[in-house]
Design an enzyme around this catalytic site. Structure first.
Site, PDB file in Angstrom:
ATOM      1  N   TRP A 246       1.668   1.793  -3.301  1.00  0.00           N
ATOM      2  CA  TRP A 246       0.623   2.413  -4.024  1.00  0.00           C
ATOM      3  C   TRP A 246       0.505   4.168  -4.040  1.00  0.00           C
ATOM      4  O   TRP A 246       0.645   4.726  -5.152  1.00  0.00           O
ATOM      5  CB  TRP A 246      -0.575   2.064  -3.566  1.00  0.00           C
ATOM      6  CG  TRP A 246      -1.247   0.850  -4.408  1.00  0.00           C
ATOM      7  CD1 TRP A 246      -1.517  -0.412  -3.945  1.00  0.00           C
ATOM      8  CD2 TRP A 246      -1.880   0.992  -5.639  1.00  0.00           C
ATOM      9  NE1 TRP A 246      -1.975  -1.150  -4.748  1.00  0.00           N
ATOM     10  CE2 TRP A 246      -2.108  -0.524  -6.298  1.00  0.00           C
ATOM     11  CE3 TRP A 246      -1.920   1.667  -6.835  1.00  0.00           C
ATOM     12  CZ2 TRP A 246      -2.713  -0.845  -7.200  1.00  0.00           C
ATOM     13  CZ3 TRP A 246      -2.242   1.390  -8.150  1.00  0.00           C
ATOM     14  CH2 TRP A 246      -2.780   0.007  -8.254  1.00  0.00           C
TER      15      TRP A 246
ATOM     16  N   TRP B 187      -8.764   8.629  -8.152  1.00  0.00           N
ATOM     17  CA  TRP B 187     -10.146   8.926  -9.002  1.00  0.00           C
ATOM     18  C   TRP B 187     -10.121   8.282 -10.392  1.00  0.00           C
ATOM     19  O   TRP B 187     -11.053   7.902 -10.965  1.00  0.00           O
ATOM     20  CB  TRP B 187     -10.436  10.579  -9.051  1.00  0.00           C
ATOM     21  CG  TRP B 187     -11.304  10.863  -7.784  1.00  0.00           C
ATOM     22  CD1 TRP B 187     -10.805  11.435  -6.559  1.00  0.00           C
ATOM     23  CD2 TRP B 187     -12.668  10.660  -7.630  1.00  0.00           C
ATOM     24  NE1 TRP B 187     -11.824  11.424  -5.667  1.00  0.00           N
ATOM     25  CE2 TRP B 187     -12.926  10.657  -6.169  1.00  0.00           C
ATOM     26  CE3 TRP B 187     -13.581   9.920  -8.343  1.00  0.00           C
ATOM     27  CZ2 TRP B 187     -14.081  10.826  -5.663  1.00  0.00           C
ATOM     28  CZ3 TRP B 187     -14.892   9.738  -7.900  1.00  0.00           C
ATOM     29  CH2 TRP B 187     -15.064  10.099  -6.553  1.00  0.00           C
TER      30      TRP B 187
ATOM     31  N   TRP C 216     -19.701  12.379 -20.330  1.00  0.00           N
ATOM     32  CA  TRP C 216     -20.284  12.600 -18.767  1.00  0.00           C
ATOM     33  C   TRP C 216     -21.420  13.528 -18.768  1.00  0.00           C
ATOM     34  O   TRP C 216     -21.603  14.166 -19.599  1.00  0.00           O
ATOM     35  CB  TRP C 216     -19.019  13.497 -18.172  1.00  0.00           C
ATOM     36  CG  TRP C 216     -17.918  12.561 -17.927  1.00  0.00           C
ATOM     37  CD1 TRP C 216     -16.497  13.070 -18.552  1.00  0.00           C
ATOM     38  CD2 TRP C 216     -17.491  11.573 -17.368  1.00  0.00           C
ATOM     39  NE1 TRP C 216     -15.699  11.870 -18.333  1.00  0.00           N
ATOM     40  CE2 TRP C 216     -16.012  10.976 -17.359  1.00  0.00           C
ATOM     41  CE3 TRP C 216     -18.352  10.721 -16.486  1.00  0.00           C
ATOM     42  CZ2 TRP C 216     -15.736  10.017 -16.661  1.00  0.00           C
ATOM     43  CZ3 TRP C 216     -17.686   9.486 -15.801  1.00  0.00           C
ATOM     44  CH2 TRP C 216     -16.272   9.134 -16.162  1.00  0.00           C
TER      45      TRP C 216
ATOM     46  N   GLU D  44       0.723  -1.362   0.169  1.00  0.00           N
ATOM     47  CA  GLU D  44      -0.176   0.034  -0.049  1.00  0.00           C
ATOM     48  C   GLU D  44       0.875   1.212  -0.031  1.00  0.00           C
ATOM     49  O   GLU D  44       0.694   2.200  -0.503  1.00  0.00           O
ATOM     50  CB  GLU D  44      -0.990   0.020   1.138  1.00  0.00           C
ATOM     51  CG  GLU D  44      -1.942  -1.080   0.924  1.00  0.00           C
ATOM     52  CD  GLU D  44      -2.948  -1.210  -0.159  1.00  0.00           C
ATOM     53  OE1 GLU D  44      -3.138   0.053  -0.497  1.00  0.00           O
ATOM     54  OE2 GLU D  44      -3.200  -2.193  -0.584  1.00  0.00           O
TER      55      GLU D  44
ATOM     56  N   ASN E 105     -10.873   3.265   2.534  1.00  0.00           N
ATOM     57  CA  ASN E 105     -10.522   3.176   1.079  1.00  0.00           C
ATOM     58  C   ASN E 105     -11.482   2.442   0.339  1.00  0.00           C
ATOM     59  O   ASN E 105     -11.842   2.657  -0.692  1.00  0.00           O
ATOM     60  CB  ASN E 105      -9.149   2.391   1.085  1.00  0.00           C
ATOM     61  CG  ASN E 105      -8.762   2.152  -0.421  1.00  0.00           C
ATOM     62  OD1 ASN E 105      -8.631   3.333  -1.013  1.00  0.00           O
ATOM     63  ND2 ASN E 105      -8.557   0.906  -0.846  1.00  0.00           N
TER      64      ASN E 105
END
Ligand code: FAD
Length: 483
Positions: free
Chosen positions: A283, A387, A311, A280, A346
Site C-alpha cells: 500500500w 486522504w 465542501w 501493507e 490506521n
C-alpha cells in the site's frame, strides 16, 4: 586510496541509513573519500516542508545518522539552502568527481535531479542516481496495456511477481574527507520545540534512527506478526509495527523487511500475518506509484468530478476536530493520540478522516494539512493518497457513499473502550456500553461515570444521521458528472 584523493559526495534525503543505502554503497565502492551531505531545502518543498512533529523526528534521525557515519569514518555535513547551489559549491571547493543519491519521488524531485545533472555535468562531475527508498521503482511497473496501475489488487500482484530490489549491505568503512567543509550545527536549525515543549510525550513512545527502527522491526516480528492479521485493526492493542516514521525517513529499508518477512510465509503460525504485512508495505508502494505518476495528488482530487464537490467551510468545527473536542469519543481519542504522540492508529485515521470529510463535510485537504503538521510519519505519498482514499476522491478509493458510523466503528474496533479511556480520560469512569456514545447514557449512568455532558466532555457537534444524509445529498450533486 589516501584521504587526499578527490572525494565523492553522497546526498542524503529520505534515506537516512547506512544499511541498504545503494547510493552510499556505490560511493564507498569508488574507494575515494566520501562526503555525506544533508541539505535542508525548504523552498523546494514549499508547503510540504517538514511540519512540527516531523522536525522533531528529523533532528533525532540526523543525529543518529551522523553517529552511524562517524563509526564508519565520515562526518555528516549539514547545510541549509538551495540544494543545487550547495552541492555544486561543495563539489567545486573540494574537487569532488561525483555525486551519489537515492532518487526521490516527490513532485519536485525529478527537476532537482535533472538540474544537478546539468549543473555538475558542466564541470565533468558525474551524478549517480540509484533506487533505494522503495521496493520497486514506480516507472518500472505498468499494466499489460502500458498504463499506470490505478487499482491496488492488481498492483499488489504485479509487485509480488516483479521481484523486489535486492538490498545491499552497509559499507565496512568509509574513507573520510581530510579537508575542512563548513557544516551547520543541528541544534541551530531549531527542530526541537522549546516553549511549550509539546513533544515531551514523543520521547516515551519513539526511538528515531536506524537502531530504533531495527529494534522495533525485530520486536514486531517476534511478538506481533503472527497475530497481525487479527489485531491490526484494534487501536487498543499493540497489533501493528509502528514502523511508519522509520520507513518515511528511510531509517528502515522496506526491501530488507520484505526479504526478512518472506520466509515467514512458509510457517503456518505466521503466514497469514506475514502476507498481510507485505500487503501493507505494498500500500505504501502504491501511494508512491500514484504520487510519482500523478504529482498533483497532494492538492487536487484524483477523480476530477470531486473538483465540483460542495465542501463546507467551518472553522469552529475544524478546530473541534483538530483538538479532539467533537463529542465523538473514538474521533476525539484519535485526534488526541495524534497530538500527544505524533502518530495515530490506521483504523482511527480512517474513522477521523471519514468524520471530517463526510460528517463535517470539510475538504480532505484540511485534514491532510493538519496531519502534515502533527504526524511524525507525515509522508507526501501516503498522506495524500490516504486522504483521497478516505474522502472518496482517490484512485481505488473507499466509495463516497460508504460513510463510517463512528459509534459502530468504535464498538467493533475498541470493544472494551480501552483506547478511549486512555486518550479521553474524562470518560474513563463510564461503563463500556456507554463509552462509545455517552449522549445515549442516562443521567444516573453519566453521574456514576463522573461525566457532565457539555461541561466535562462536549455534546456531539453534529448528529451522525443527518450529516450522513447531507453528505449523500452533496455526493448526488457530483455523481452524474464524469470521473
Ligand atoms: P503497519 O500496519 O505495521 O504497516 C506496515 C507499514 O505499511 C507501515 O509502516 C506503512 O509504511 C505501510 N502502510 C500501512 N498501511 C498503509 C496505508 N494505508 N497506506 C500506505 N502505507 C501503509 N502513512 C504514512 O506513513 N504517512 C502518512 O502521512 C499517512 N497518512 C495517512 C492519512 C490517512 C487519512 C490514513 C487513513 C492513513 C495514512 N497513512 C499514512 C497510512 C497508515 O495509517 C500508516 O502507514 C499506518 O497507520 C502506520 O502504522 P504502522 O507502521 O504500525 O503500520
Amino acid at each position: 586510496m589516501a584521504s587526499s584523493d578527490p572525494p565523492v559526495i553522497v546526498l542524503f534525503d529520505r534515506d537516512l541509513r547506512v544499511d541498504d543505502n545503494p547510493a552510499l554503497a556505490k560511493a564507498a565502492e569508488t574507494g575515494q573519500p566520501v562526503i555525506p551531505l544533508y541539505v535542508e531545502d525548504v523552498d523546494e518543498a514549499g508547503a510540504w516542508a517538514p511540519g512540527g512533529a516531523k522536525k522533531w523526528w528529523l533532528h533525532h534521525s540526523l543525529e543518529a545518522l551522523g553517529r552511524d557515519l562517524k563509526k564508519l569514518g565520515a562526518e555528516l555535513v549539514l547545510r541549509r539552502g538551495d540544494t543545487i547551489t550547495i552541492v555544486s559549491d561543495i563539489a567545486r571547493k573540494t574537487g569532488a568527481t561525483g555525486v551519489y543519491l537515492c532518487r526521490g519521488y516527490e513532485p519536485w524531485a525529478p527537476a532537482r535531479e535533472r538540474a544537478l545533472n546539468d549543473v555538475l555535468g558542466k564541470d565533468d562531475i558525474t551524478v549517480t542516481r540509484t533506487a533505494g527508498r522503495l521496493l520497486i521503482e514506480p516507472d518500472q511497473i505498468r499494466t499489460k496495456t502500458g498504463d499506470v496501475y490505478k487499482v491496488y489488487t492488481p498492483f499488489w500482484r504485479a509487485v509480488s511477481n516483479a521481484g523486489v530490489r535486492t538490498p545491499v549491505d552497509a559499507p565496512h568503512s568509509l574513507n573520510g574527507f581530510a579537508g575542512k567543509i563548513a557544516s551547520d550545527t543541528l541544534a541551530d536549525w531549531g527542530y526541537l520545540p522549546t516553549k511549550p515543549d509539546w513533544a515531551e510525550g514523543f520521547e516515551d513512545v519513539w526511538a528515531p534512527g536506524a537502531d530504533g527502527g531495527r529494534e522495533r522491526f525485530a520486536a514486531f516480528v517476534d511478538d506481533a506478526i503472527a497475530d497481525y492479521d487479527d489485531k491490526r485493526n484494534r487501536p487498543d492493542l499493540p497489533g501493528t509495527s509502528r514502523l511508519s516514521p522509520h520507513f518515511h525517513h528511510g531509517e528502515v529499508s522496506p526491501a530488507r523487511c520484505w526479504f526478512a518477512v518472506l520466509p515467514l510465509l512458509d510457517d503456518k503460525k505466521t503466514s497469514k500475518g506475514a502476507e498481510t504485512f507485505l500487503k501493507e508495505l505494498v500500500w505504501r508502494e502504491f501511494s508512491y506509484h500514484l504520487l510519482f505518476n500523478f504529482p498533483h495528488l497532494p492538492v487536487a482530487p484524483f477523480r476530477e468530478q470531486f473538483s465540483a464537490f460542495p465542501w463546507r467551510s467551518d472553522k469552529t468545527a475544524l478546530k473541534a476536530w483538530q483538538r479532539g473536542r467533537t463529542g465523538y469519543p473514538i474521533v476525539d481519542a484519535g485526534m488526541r493520540e495524534l497530538w500527544a504522540t505524533g502518530w495515530m492508529h490506521n483504523r482511527v485515521r480512517m474513522i477521523v478522516g471519514s468524520f471530517l470529510t463526510k460528517n463535517l463535510l470539510l475538504p480532505w485537504q484540511d485534514g491532510e494539512a493538519w496531519f502534515w503538521d502533527c504526524l511524525v510519519d507525515a509522508d507526501l505519498a501516503s498522506n495524500s493518497a490516504s486522504w483521497q482514499w478516505v474522502s472518496g476522491s482517490g484512485a481505488d478509493a473507499a466509495p463516497y457513499f460508504r460513510i463510517f458510523n463512528p459509534v459502530k466503528q468504535s464498538e467493533t474496533y475498541d470493544p472494551h473502550g480501552d483506547y478511549i479511556r486512555k486518550w479521553v480520560p474524562e470518560l474513563a469512569g463510564l461503563e463500556t456500553k456507554q463509552i462509545h456514545a455517552p449522549w445515549d447514557a442516562t443521567a444516573s449512568q453519566l453521574k456514576a461515570g463522573k461525566v457532565s455532558l457539555g461541561d466535562s466532555y462536549p455534546q456531539p457537534i453534529v448528529g451522525h444521521k443527518e450529516t450522513r444524509e447531507r453528505a449523500l445529498a452533496a455526493y448526488d450533486k457530483i455523481k452524474t458528472s464524469k470521473s
